[in-house]
Design an enzyme around this catalytic site. Structure first.
Site, mmCIF file in Angstrom:
data_model
loop_
_atom_site.group_PDB
_atom_site.id
_atom_site.type_symbol
_atom_site.label_atom_id
_atom_site.label_comp_id
_atom_site.label_asym_id
_atom_site.label_seq_id
_atom_site.Cartn_x
_atom_site.Cartn_y
_atom_site.Cartn_z
ATOM 1 N N HIS A 87 0.769 -1.094 -0.124
ATOM 2 C CA HIS A 87 -0.024 -0.174 0.047
ATOM 3 C C HIS A 87 0.835 1.296 -0.097
ATOM 4 C CE1 HIS A 87 -3.126 3.008 0.980
ATOM 5 N NE2 HIS A 87 -2.312 3.227 2.014
ATOM 6 N N ASP A 116 5.433 20.291 -27.977
ATOM 7 C CA ASP A 116 5.307 19.075 -27.005
ATOM 8 C C ASP A 116 6.380 19.277 -26.007
ATOM 9 O OD1 ASP A 116 5.747 16.268 -26.380
ATOM 10 O OD2 ASP A 116 5.444 15.882 -28.361
ATOM 11 N N TRP A 150 7.169 0.687 3.527
ATOM 12 C CA TRP A 150 7.710 1.250 2.550
ATOM 13 C C TRP A 150 8.959 1.884 2.966
ATOM 14 C CZ3 TRP A 150 8.312 6.418 0.975
ATOM 15 C CH2 TRP A 150 7.820 7.495 1.738
ATOM 16 N N SER A 180 12.869 6.497 -13.944
ATOM 17 C CA SER A 180 11.565 7.268 -14.695
ATOM 18 C C SER A 180 11.352 8.581 -14.356
ATOM 19 C CB SER A 180 10.448 6.414 -14.384
ATOM 20 O OG SER A 180 9.223 7.078 -14.729
ATOM 21 N N SER A 181 11.402 8.854 -12.853
ATOM 22 C CA SER A 181 11.342 10.396 -12.325
ATOM 23 C C SER A 181 12.186 11.204 -12.937
ATOM 24 C CB SER A 181 10.711 10.195 -11.050
ATOM 25 O OG SER A 181 9.656 9.651 -10.672
ATOM 26 N N HIS A 264 11.796 12.979 2.719
ATOM 27 C CA HIS A 264 10.939 14.261 3.076
ATOM 28 C C HIS A 264 10.722 15.064 2.030
ATOM 29 C CE1 HIS A 264 8.325 16.346 5.856
ATOM 30 N NE2 HIS A 264 8.634 17.286 4.987
ATOM 31 N N GLU A 266 10.298 14.007 -1.054
ATOM 32 C CA GLU A 266 9.290 13.238 -1.556
ATOM 33 C C GLU A 266 7.838 13.647 -1.308
ATOM 34 O OE1 GLU A 266 9.640 11.092 -4.072
ATOM 35 O OE2 GLU A 266 8.411 9.489 -3.954
ATOM 36 N N TYR A 268 6.970 16.651 -0.596
ATOM 37 C CA TYR A 268 6.636 17.962 -1.220
ATOM 38 C C TYR A 268 6.519 17.718 -2.820
ATOM 39 C CZ TYR A 268 6.657 20.050 3.387
ATOM 40 O OH TYR A 268 6.146 20.361 4.562
ATOM 41 N N SER A 279 -4.099 26.030 -7.083
ATOM 42 C CA SER A 279 -3.619 27.597 -7.532
ATOM 43 C C SER A 279 -4.408 27.890 -9.205
ATOM 44 C CB SER A 279 -2.331 27.765 -7.563
ATOM 45 O OG SER A 279 -1.591 27.611 -6.253
ATOM 46 N N HIS A 313 13.177 14.937 11.076
ATOM 47 C CA HIS A 313 12.094 14.822 11.819
ATOM 48 C C HIS A 313 11.356 13.672 11.894
ATOM 49 C CE1 HIS A 313 9.427 17.182 8.678
ATOM 50 N NE2 HIS A 313 9.352 15.652 8.572
ATOM 51 N N HIS A 314 11.751 12.834 10.994
ATOM 52 C CA HIS A 314 11.208 11.505 10.829
ATOM 53 C C HIS A 314 11.827 10.445 12.053
ATOM 54 C CE1 HIS A 314 8.794 12.081 7.014
ATOM 55 N NE2 HIS A 314 9.422 12.979 7.031
ATOM 56 N N THR A 339 3.797 27.369 3.665
ATOM 57 C CA THR A 339 2.547 26.576 3.495
ATOM 58 C C THR A 339 1.479 27.315 4.114
ATOM 59 O OG1 THR A 339 3.910 24.770 4.063
ATOM 60 C CG2 THR A 339 1.580 24.264 3.916
ATOM 61 N N LYS A 342 0.447 30.049 1.216
ATOM 62 C CA LYS A 342 -0.394 29.543 0.301
ATOM 63 C C LYS A 342 -1.719 29.396 0.786
ATOM 64 C CE LYS A 342 2.755 26.403 -2.289
ATOM 65 N NZ LYS A 342 2.703 27.304 -3.500
ATOM 66 N N ARG A 461 1.589 2.095 14.924
ATOM 67 C CA ARG A 461 1.306 1.953 13.466
ATOM 68 C C ARG A 461 1.718 0.349 13.216
ATOM 69 N NH1 ARG A 461 4.778 5.909 9.903
ATOM 70 N NH2 ARG A 461 3.819 4.985 8.211
#
Lengths: 568, 294
Positions: A87, A116, A150, A180-181, A264, A266, A268, A279, A313-314, A339, A342, A461
């Protein structure tokens, strides 16, 4: 407006009357395999990622059913850990990140007035590598899915504790989707920097394109460390190295640093394009320019910069000195400021607007409502002494679903309702869309709000079952029921797409009276997009064009007022 | 579908539907049990550090609640007040620099306040106080109360059970003979500052008993520390918080807080039981070796 010839200038209002063509130029499947058209690739991205979204959703529902009552024996600990891993990995690597690449592929060239992407064949390669990564990962269903989560923290993900090939498949998934990314990011960057329409300076770049640009830069920064980390894990597992093996002076904490230095940003990478979609959607349906364009664009860049400074912070419960924890608390606090900016700007955009209550705006407003809570719980988690109580509990699960489901998936749904007419030439059913919104919104809050309370009550968890009498049972049951309501909302949207893909009302080129250049071309746009690329004079070129048409033809184009969106 | 039909539909369907679903959520929250469940704040009450985290959390909660209600109310008001039906023409406002600087600074100020509060509270969370009960032993390793008197217990995480070794000597060798040890259930004296020295022997685990303070990862290759000073007598529950394998869900911990005299008795008894079991094993091994079965 200045276009190349006077004839082209006269042609502008006539473009709006061009009839819709079938979304596929041809039915031959081979055309999809060999295509380098950014729109076809974008659609392949979207379809593929939604298939993975469906798989990830089914995995989530299976976990929720298992947790709906204490001591449930539906799933074993092994099966549950596999589902946890599938998941999380699916949603991050195979849905949220690539779905943004899907929207980016389809709309960045259209929004900047390009014919293109900069490197069309590289673009096709990005897509096929993503699909390959997904396939490599999902064939583990037929032998042994990975079960280390994960994050795949070693030593649990080392060969002694995860001997199956599933863990190796996970490593290959990271490599393949990572390449790919990375290729996609380079392509986005090159496209946006070099291929903007004449007059489209940085201050006139659509905010979604700003978001994709920053998304691309963040991917380029964040992916190499995780590619290195999983390679090190691979050599640990099979080639006798001991990077993360504490019995040979390796360090499991090294993995945590490398992984979260990617992990982290990731987060964002997932939400910034979502912010970009919001927006775009809010000004269009508020009939008002975005409030503080510069602040919204700049906050995107500031968030991206700070995103590279908050990874630990993780790891507040890991062996790290207090002074370092203090640093990461402060940097995580700081990210709350842009944040917040926004969110304030979006609400101010709606303030004194003339809100056209479409499904896309429902989802956009729902995103703000949800993301505010996700941001606020993020502040709790940033305070490291408080995090010692909350880390690794359901409070965190609630927090990141509020931010990622709220901050990325609600915008994806808003984007789907907003751009579907452009991609297919047909409108989605608004009534069905709004019902789907209410199911999704209520189901989401029911599923995840109670999970804050579960975490505060001490539920950690990734446990596959729990004992009765701990005060967790009722919350878990509520959460499970909510998950099914949420799923019903998503399924309604999928049905909406399936029905209206061929049978929906014709949209015409600009059903919403949009602001950006994708609404200039027919729906769906022809190959190579633009016959004539208009000169851009503001951040809302379509509004300028409509005004110009009104002035030169006397036909009202219905912009800036309280009109209903009209059919072509 | 016609544009006006969509509005009528929203009125006909949207509001009752959303009301029904929202009441669903509210009713279920009200019906949720509150006996051992916490709705808005973390568990506390077992130890001063847990209480201090609880009070820090509560301060943040109050500030957060104001921000949350303010933002959501503005959002809902805007969605209600500025619909196209009520406002025919949108005001073409591009921004307001003063306002924008204002809320940027405002947000930053809230965070400055939170930072100050956190660092004011921090010492009481990480530094243990002196024991209120008569001390049992003293040593010079960290963390330490001002008078240095504390009880050290080594916590070893392994798949899927916690092992506790009592006494400061455990830090040199947790398997040293004569050191009393127990599994899953930890015995501690009330009112004594207990320092935990936490290690793992296989994968990463995380020590967490919510009422006795925050969690600390047990990472193989590292030693981590935490402390608590339990009020008691009482029994506190916790469990491993870091995914450690298939039976992660069953890696639970209990802390049995008793009076210092009971504790000393319990420890003596543990020592005796272990010695008895060891001698039985030795006898059995000798017998099996003699009969050729080992």
């Amino acid at each position: 407006m200045s276009v190349t010839t006077a004839q082209a200038a006269r042609a502008v209002p006539q473009i709006t009357t061009r009839e819709v063509t079938a979304p596929r130029q041809t039915k031959r499947w081979i055309d999809w395999i060999v295509t380098t058209d950014h729109k076809k690739i974008g659609i392949m991205y979207l379809v593929t990622t939604f298939v993975f979204f469906f798989l990830g959703g089914v995995e989530a529902l299976m976990m929720r059913v298992q947790l709906s009552e204490p001591n449930n024996t539906l799933l074993s600990g092994e099966r549950f850990n596999q589902l946890v891993t599938l998941h999380g990995t699916t949603m991050v690597f195979l849905f949220v990140v690539p779905v943004m690449a899907g929207f980016g592929n389809y709309f960045v060239p259209l929004m900047i007035g390009a014919r293109d992407m900069a490197f069309p064949r590289l673009n096709a390669l990005s897509y096929w590598l993503l699909l390959l990564g997904g396939v490599v990962f999902y064939v583990t269903l037929f032998y042994h899915p990975p079960e280390a989560g994960w994050w795949s923290y070693p030593p649990l993900s080392e060969i002694q504790y995860s001997p199956s090939g599933g863990q190796d498949a996970w490593i290959f998934l990271i490599h393949l989707t990572g390449i790919s990314s990375l290729l996609g990011a380079i392509n986005f960057y090159a496209t946006i920097v070099n291929m903007r329409a004449p007059g489209m300076s940085w201050g006139r770049l659509p905010l979604f394109v700003w978001a994709i640009l920053v998304y691309a830069v963040l991917l380029i920064i964040a992916l190499p460390p995780v590619a290195a980390a999983v390679t090190m894990l691979l050599t640990d597992r099979h080639f006798g190295t001991h990077w993360f093996d504490p019995t040979a002076h390796g360090s499991p904490v090294l993995w945590q640093h490398l992984f979260w230095f990617f992990g982290h940003p990731e987060v964002y990478i997932m939400v910034l394009p979502g912010f970009g979609i919001i927006s775009e959607v809010i000004p269009v349906f508020s009939r008002k320019p975005i409030f503080g364009y510069k602040a919204v664009a700049a906050s995107t860049a500031v968030i991206a910069f700070l995103a590279t400074l908050v990874w630990a912070h993780h790891m507040f419960a890991s062996p790290i000195p207090i002074v370092v924890l203090g640093f990461f608390m402060l940097s995580s606090f700081l990210i709350g400021v842009p944040t917040g900016v926004k969110i304030f700007n979006w609400i101010s955009t709606m303030w004194r607007g003339s809100l056209v209550m479409t499904t896309a705006l429902y989802y956009a407003a729902g995103m703000i409502a949800i993301f505010v809570l996700g941001g606020i719980t993020g502040i709790f988690l940033a305070v490291f002494p408080v995090d010692w109580q909350l880390n690794d509990t359901y409070f965190v699960v609630a927090h990141f679903h509020y931010t990622i489901f709220g901050g990325a998936i609600f915008p994806v749904l808003a984007g789907l309702y907003y751009w579907f007419p452009k991609m297919t030439g047909r409108l989605l059913n608004e009534r069905m869309g709004k019902i789907s919104f209410w199911f999704t919104f209520i189901g989401f809050n029911m599923t995840f709000f109670v999970q804050h309370a579960l975490g505060l009550s001490g539920m950690v968890r990734r446990i596959y079952t729990y004992q009765p009498g701990l005060g967790w049972s009722t919350y878990n049951l509520i959460s499970t029921i909510g998950a099914f309501i949420l799923a019903a909302g998503i399924v309604l949207t999928v049905i909406n797409v399936a029905i209206n893909y061929k049978r929906g009302a014709l949209a015409g080129p600009d059903p919403w009276k949009g602001n950006t250049l994708e609404w200039f071309v027919p729906s769906p746009p022809p190959v190579n997009n633009f016959d004539v690329i208009p000169r851009v004079r503001s951040v809302e070129p379509m509004r300028d064009i409509r005004r110009q048409v009104e002035r030169s033809t006397g036909v009202t184009q219905k912009s800036g007022g309280g009109e209903r969106f009209a059919r072509a | 579908m016609r544009p006006h039909a969509s509005d009528a539909t929203r009125r006909r369907l949207g509001i009752p539907l959303s009301a029904a679903l929202a009441s669903c959520v509210l009713v279920s929250l009200v019906l949720a049990p509150s006996a051992s469940a916490n709705l808005l704040t973390p568990k506390a009450g077992g130890s001063p550090n847990a209480d201090q985290i609880h009070s820090l959390y509560t301060i943040i909660l109050y500030i957060a609640a104001v921000v949350f209600v303010g933002v959501e109310a503005t959002l809902i008001y805007s969605l209600y007040r500025f619909r196209a039906k009520k406002v025919r023409v949108a005001a073409q406002i591009h921004g307001n620099t003063r306002l924008e600087i204002g809320w940027t600074v405002g947000a930053a100020l809230i965070l400055v306040i939170l930072t100050v509060v956190t660092f004011v509270k921090l010492p009481s969370i990480i530094n243990p106080p002196n024991s209120t009960a008569p001390f049992l032993e003293s040593a010079l390793t960290q963390p330490s109360p001002p008078n240095g008197k504390r009880l050290t217990i080594c916590v070893q995480g392994r798949q899927f059970i916690w092992r506790y070794v009592y006494g400061a000597a455990c830090e040199n060798n947790p398997y040293a003979p004569k050191l009393p040890y127990s599994f899953q259930e930890m015995y501690v004296p009330a009112g004594v500052t207990v320092v935990l020295s936490i290690t793992a022997v296989d994968v990463i685990h995380s020590w967490w008993v919510p009422s006795l303070g925050g969690k600390v990862d047990a990472v193989p290759g590292y030693t981590t520390y935490t402390w608590f000073q339990a009020r008691g007598p009482a029994l506190y529950h916790g469990q491993c918080a870091q995914l450690c394998g298939r039976q992660h869900a069953f890696m639970t911990a209990q802390v049995d807080v008793m009076s210092p005299s009971d504790y000393q008795q319990k420890l003596a008894q543990l020592g005796q039981d272990i010695q008895k079991a060891n001698s039985q094993v030795t006898t059995l091994r000798a017998y099996l070796t003699k009969t050729g079965n080992l």
